[in-house]
Design an enzyme around this catalytic site. Structure first.
Site, PDB file in Angstrom:
ATOM      1  N   ASP A  88       0.871  -1.146  -0.026  1.00 28.55           N
ATOM      2  CA  ASP A  88      -0.125  -0.015   0.205  1.00 28.55           C
ATOM      3  C   ASP A  88       1.056   1.208  -0.126  1.00 28.55           C
ATOM      4  O   ASP A  88       2.135   1.230  -0.702  1.00 28.55           O
ATOM      5  CB  ASP A  88      -0.781  -0.055   1.170  1.00 28.55           C
ATOM      6  CG  ASP A  88      -2.249   0.498   0.903  1.00 28.55           C
ATOM      7  OD1 ASP A  88      -2.688   1.541   0.623  1.00 28.55           O
ATOM      8  OD2 ASP A  88      -3.362  -0.209   0.769  1.00 28.55           O
TER       9      ASP A  88
ATOM     10  N   HIS B  46      -3.892   5.905   3.571  1.00 22.64           N
ATOM     11  CA  HIS B  46      -4.618   4.558   3.075  1.00 22.64           C
ATOM     12  C   HIS B  46      -3.840   3.181   3.642  1.00 22.64           C
ATOM     13  O   HIS B  46      -4.736   2.419   4.123  1.00 22.64           O
ATOM     14  CB  HIS B  46      -4.472   4.472   1.673  1.00 22.64           C
ATOM     15  CG  HIS B  46      -5.524   3.557   1.129  1.00 22.64           C
ATOM     16  ND1 HIS B  46      -5.043   2.176   0.666  1.00 22.64           N
ATOM     17  CD2 HIS B  46      -6.699   3.605   0.510  1.00 22.64           C
ATOM     18  CE1 HIS B  46      -5.980   1.730  -0.101  1.00 22.64           C
ATOM     19  NE2 HIS B  46      -7.158   2.493  -0.110  1.00 22.64           N
TER      20      HIS B  46
ATOM     21  N   SER C  27     -11.372  -1.419  -0.571  1.00 23.08           N
ATOM     22  CA  SER C  27     -10.112  -1.315   0.100  1.00 23.08           C
ATOM     23  C   SER C  27     -10.246  -1.523   1.639  1.00 23.08           C
ATOM     24  O   SER C  27      -9.138  -1.900   2.254  1.00 23.08           O
ATOM     25  CB  SER C  27      -9.618   0.168   0.145  1.00 23.08           C
ATOM     26  OG  SER C  27      -8.781   0.238  -1.032  1.00 23.08           O
TER      27      SER C  27
END
Length: 995
Positions: A156, A187, A352
């Protein structure tokens, strides 16, 4: 009221105030902390990117030099109100980078910094606890399982070194061109927190070994080469579980796909997000759409499929076959709590989020298995899908096998024996809505075979094979001999999986029969025994695939429609542009153009009108035209074999009708919408327009018909229906005895090329024609396909499709069209030349018809029509099972052998943190209870203070009243027993609020 009663009432009020204050401290408040980090406003787009927020719309459109699609603010699941799209950008923005093939699957920029601070009451009720506790991970924690000994990798945007939520980060590596290991977006931090956070917003496996791979820059830029390098390192480090909350449409990125196969072959369990391109079908992202990867979709906390979650089918197999079932499983992905960028928690949405929920669950499950040799990508996937809870009213292309059930998966995994299994485990063409689209249409003699693509999971080893051939065994009492079955399958099952394509047709003796027919396909899988010292030792597993179909008599020709799938092309691999040029943020046409993907609503409408729709996945030379009333061609990008053109002309002379929905084609516009691809370092030029108009003109030229290279757009009214023409062409030539309808539209081609606006009157958009031969068919042309395409449709024209089918199937000319005031004299096409193919185009690279040739590309030799080898039936005189989906279970799994503890008896104690630590609760040994979380720590001081103030105010008022009254002696009266009991019970009589 007496003083005793007043005093009793006052006491009750005091207790109620205290109770409110006490319970108030238990109420979770989602997102009470302020946004921290660099993104309190939407982040600026990188490089030369253009960003704008559409008027009256919550959709932020980004034109980026990397892979970002439509970016939405968190919490905007609903339908976008942006039907009246306005152009805020100039057309030059087309010349930007191609959207990269991998992008993080969040809902967008708003996703990364959303805190839920403005969440509604419904959201408060929907998220009473953290997702790990909702899925009952604390039951496994109490048994001592916390992910210990399992290596989990997060690919990520990185992670900060001193983030307070993580105690077991073994390694952080950076594979990008930025000189940092830290997360600049939030994120990657959030994803890692869902998997392994120790405190506040607890993760599933806090004691797992966390390996952070930074493969995205702060501008979300990534390259396939970065992933390949990082994947190799993950193999070297012997990673057990790998989470990819990223994806893209390019399943033909062969180096990437091959490396994913290599990863899983090395026993890395890969979990990946299925995509945020829902509710459109055919929008699965890679690598989650691969057989060996666990693809995860999203649901909300009310068990509804999240609107953003991508839907199946897979499109690898088109046009010749049929897509596989994906996602594999769904779990919570809307409004989930996870770790903030630097500290604290936030609520985010997207697949996600759903992906690390499953990755964390997989990590936790792997730590519960004593014999780790049994844990591999296939066995873990088998346990997840066999234990999943099916959601009612949702089809398999939305939910896969159902909702993640952590404890049932634990029970299955801990009594698992290596075996093969199937996904789906049965075929029931009568079970709606789960088996949609198969259940939406019965089968009949003479129809195109129904193809069901089944995935074989091989838990016995990384490689395997099918022994002999699958066997078809019809049940005679259930009319199984009325069904013909052909099976094709993977010659080798690697890694851990393969396919089983089952083609189902109706025997000739059932041409006029109606009823249910059943049977099953037997498949035996063999794998080398890894621990067998003997030469050639193998493990075998035999699985049964039940088949149940509904057969009806063959419908009349007029009710049968054949959809031409063979001549539809899409990305990948080539640049085939969108049919609506307004959709500049995502210029690639990649949804499959199938009646069960982006034309799903059209298919449902046709079925509701009583039509039977079949799919042609082979050249036009491969079907019997006498069986069908209408051939439907929509948005065709492919060329045509000369033999196809000849046969179609002959078929229409003999009664077959043709409906064509075309689209734009203009070589100047095609050159304008080129863009630069950062990955391949080259310019991408479209190889055709929205449709291949020159090829269509070759097909229909014998009747004096042709489409133009004009490009038009606008709203109009036809037959009292509101219509929208989106980047369509016009009819350039039509027979003089035909019917042509014209409209007033804007010249979109002029707007694209010169940024000028012009209105054109009498643009011919619709044509109807009866061929002159006796018994000949009819032809209908329309210049735009967007009104029946789910991915572009603003105002549907299903009514027009109905009218055209009435004309082609029954020769009933719609009066509303024949007497329309917009009817015009058919154009002769002499005023301007017909469109020519773009010089130097590379369509031959992706075409099934063309082959490279010096000079102009030439047609290939016409391929042979597909021939199915029907399996020889081995009838069984036995009764079929009544409930197929409940009947199917993994072999050798005894759920009763694995007993779960009573969670309440084992709830661990907690302690408050010392003043130097964060405001969370620290749990001894990494075992986290289900009821204490960050919200408690945040809200107890506030509500306790308010409760104390209420109580203090009450006593002040009572004391003031007492001083103002004269004192009076009263006899001592014994309080009634029921009042004493009421006072004692009052603090406990209130119910906990439902949250």
């Amino acid at each position: 009221m007496g003083n005793d009663q007043k005093r009793t009432a006052g006491t009750m009020i005091v207790w109620l105030c205290l109770l409110v204050a006490f319970l108030g401290g238990r109420l979770p408040v989602v997102g009470t902390e302020e946004d921290s980090g660099p993104f309190s406003t939407p982040f600026p787009s990188p490089l030369n990117a253009d960003a704008f927020l559409s008027p009256n719309c919550s959709q932020l459109t980004l034109k980026l030099d990397f892979s970002t699609k439509v970016v939405k603010h968190a919490g905007t699941d609903g339908a976008s109100p942006c039907n009246d799209t306005r152009w805020v950008q100039k057309w030059q923005s087309w010349q930007s980078s191609r959207p990269l093939r991998r992008t993080s699957l969040s809902l967008g920029s708003g996703f990364w910094h959303a805190t839920g601070r403005h969440s509604s009451r419904r959201l408060l009720r929907a998220i009473p606890r953290h997702v790990a506790q909702i899925l009952q991970a604390d039951v496994l924690w109490q048994m001592g399982h916390t992910g210990s000994g399992v290596k989990v990798a997060v690919f990520d945007t990185g992670l900060s070194e001193k983030h307070p939520h993580f105690k077991n980060v073994k390694e952080r590596t950076n594979w990008t061109n930025e000189k940092t290991l830290d997360d600049g977006l939030g994120h990657g931090t959030f994803v890692a927190g869902v998997i392994a956070s120790m405190r506040e917003c607890q993760g599933f496996a806090p004691d797992s070994e966390l390996h952070i791979f930074r493969v995205f820059t702060n501008n979300q830029v990534s390259y396939t080469s970065w992933f390949l390098d990082a994947f190799n390192y993950a193999i070297l480090k012997k990673i057990d579980v790998l989470n990819l909350s990223i994806g893209g449409p390019d399943f033909m990125d062969h180096p990437f796909v091959d490396k994913v196969w290599e990863l899983t072959a090395n026993k890395v369990i890969m979990v990946s997000a299925i995509g945020n391109d829902g509710p459109l079908y055919g929008t699965l992202n890679n690598p989650a759409d691969q057989m060996d990867v666990i693809g995860v979709g999203g649901i909300d906390f009310e068990d509804n499929i999240a609107r953003f979650s991508s839907r199946g089918m897979t499109t690898w197999e088109l046009p010749g076959g049929y897509g596989r079932v994906k996602p594999d499983i769904v779990t919570y992905g809307s409004g989930v709590r996870g770790s903030g960028l630097k500290e604290g928690c936030r609520s985010l949405s997207g697949t996600s989020v759903a992906s690390p929920v499953v990755a964390g669950a997989v990590t936790l499950l792997a730590s519960t298995v004593l014999n780790r040799e049994l844990v591999n990508p296939a066995s873990m996937k088998q346990a997840l899908i066999a234990s999943a809870r099916r959601l009612p009213g949702v089809n398999m292309f939305e939910q896969g096998h159902g909702k993640l059930d952590l404890l049932r998966a634990y029970q299955i995994l801990n009594s698992y024996k290596p075996q093969a299994s199937l996904s789906p485990s049965y075929i029931d063409l009568t079970e709606c809505p789960y088996m949609w689209p198969y259940c939406s249409q019965p089968i009949y003699y003479g129809g195109m075979p129904t193809i069901v693509n089944v995935t074989i999971l091989n838990g016995m080893g990384v490689t395997g094979r099918i022994v002999d051939k699958p066997i078809w065994q019809p049940y005679l009492p259930q009319n199984g001999d009325y069904v013909d079955v052909a099976v094709s399958y993977s010659p080798v099952l690697w890694p851990w999986a393969g396919y089983l394509a089952v083609s189902i047709s109706v025997a000739k003796k059932a041409a006029s029969w109606e009823g249910i027919a059943q049977g099953h396909v037997m498949v035996t899988v063999a794998s080398p025994a890894e621990n067998d010292s003997g030469i050639g030792g193998e493990m075998t597993s035999t699985v049964k695939l039940p088949v149940k179909v509904k057969i009806v008599p063959t419908p009349p020709r007029s009710k049968r429609i054949l959809w031409d799938q063979y001549h539809n092309l899409r990305y990948p691999p080539g640049y085939f542009p969108r049919d609506n040029l307004r959709m500049k943020n995502d210029p690639l046409d990649w949804n499959g153009d199938h009646i069960h993907t982006n034309f799903r609503d059209m298919y449902q409408h046709l079925r509701s009108m009583g039509y039977f729709v079949e799919v042609l996945g082979a050249p036009i030379t491969c079907f019997d035209a006498s069986q069908y009333g209408t051939l439907l061609m929509v948005d065709s990008e492919e060329e045509y074999f000369p033999e196809e053109i000849t046969k179609l002309r002959r078929d229409i002379d003999n009664g077959l009708s043709l409906i064509i929905f075309s689209d734009w084609y203009n070589t100047s516009v095609m050159r304008k919408v080129k863009f630069y691809d950062e990955n391949t370092r080259q310019w991408w030029m479209p190889d055709t327009g929205g449709a291949n108009v020159p090829a269509l003109n070759d097909l229909i030229s014998v009747w004096g018909m042709a489409f133009s290279d004009g490009l038009y757009e606008g709203d109009f009214t036809m037959a009292d229906h509101d219509m929208y023409y989106a980047s369509g062409c016009s009819i350039a030539r039509f027979p003089e005895d035909g019917i042509v309808i014209a409209q007033t539209l804007k010249d979109q081609g002029l707007e694209v090329l010169k940024q000028e606006t012009a209105v054109v009157e009498n643009v011919p958009v619709l044509g109807l024609y009866q061929t002159p031969s006796e018994g000949g068919g009819r032809i209908a042309l329309y210049g735009d396909s967007n009104c029946i395409d789910d991915s572009h449709r603003q105002k549907d024209c299903f009514w027009l499709l109905d009218a055209l089918l009435q004309y082609t199937s029954y020769s009933m000319t719609p009066p509303s069209l024949t007497h329309s005031k917009n009817r015009m004299v058919p154009p002769t096409g002499t005023d301007r030349p017909l469109p020519q193919r773009l010089e130097g185009n590379h369509l031959y690279r992706y075409s099934k018809v063309l082959e490279a040739h010096l000079g102009d590309p030439k047609p290939r030799p016409l391929p042979a029509c597909p021939h199915l080898s029907w399996a020889k039936p081995q009838p069984l005189n036995e009764t079929a099972p009544s409930n197929l989906w409940k009947h199917q279970k993994l072999l050798s799994v005894d759920m009763d052998k694995v007993v779960l503890p009573n969670g309440r008896l084992y709830r661990p104690q907690v302690r408050p943190l010392s003043p130097g630590e964060s405001g969370a609760w620290d749990i001894p040994g990494g075992i986290m209870p289900g009821r204490y979380n960050q919200e408690v720590g945040q809200t107890i001081p506030m509500f306790a203070f308010l409760g104390a103030m209420v109580v203090l105010s009450f006593f002040v008022v009572q004391l003031t009243k007492a001083k103002s009254k004269p004192k009076r002696r009263k006899p001592r009266v014994k309080r009634p027993l029921y009042l004493q009991q009421q006072q004692q019970q009052t603090p406990h009589s209130g119910k906990n609020p439902t949250v």
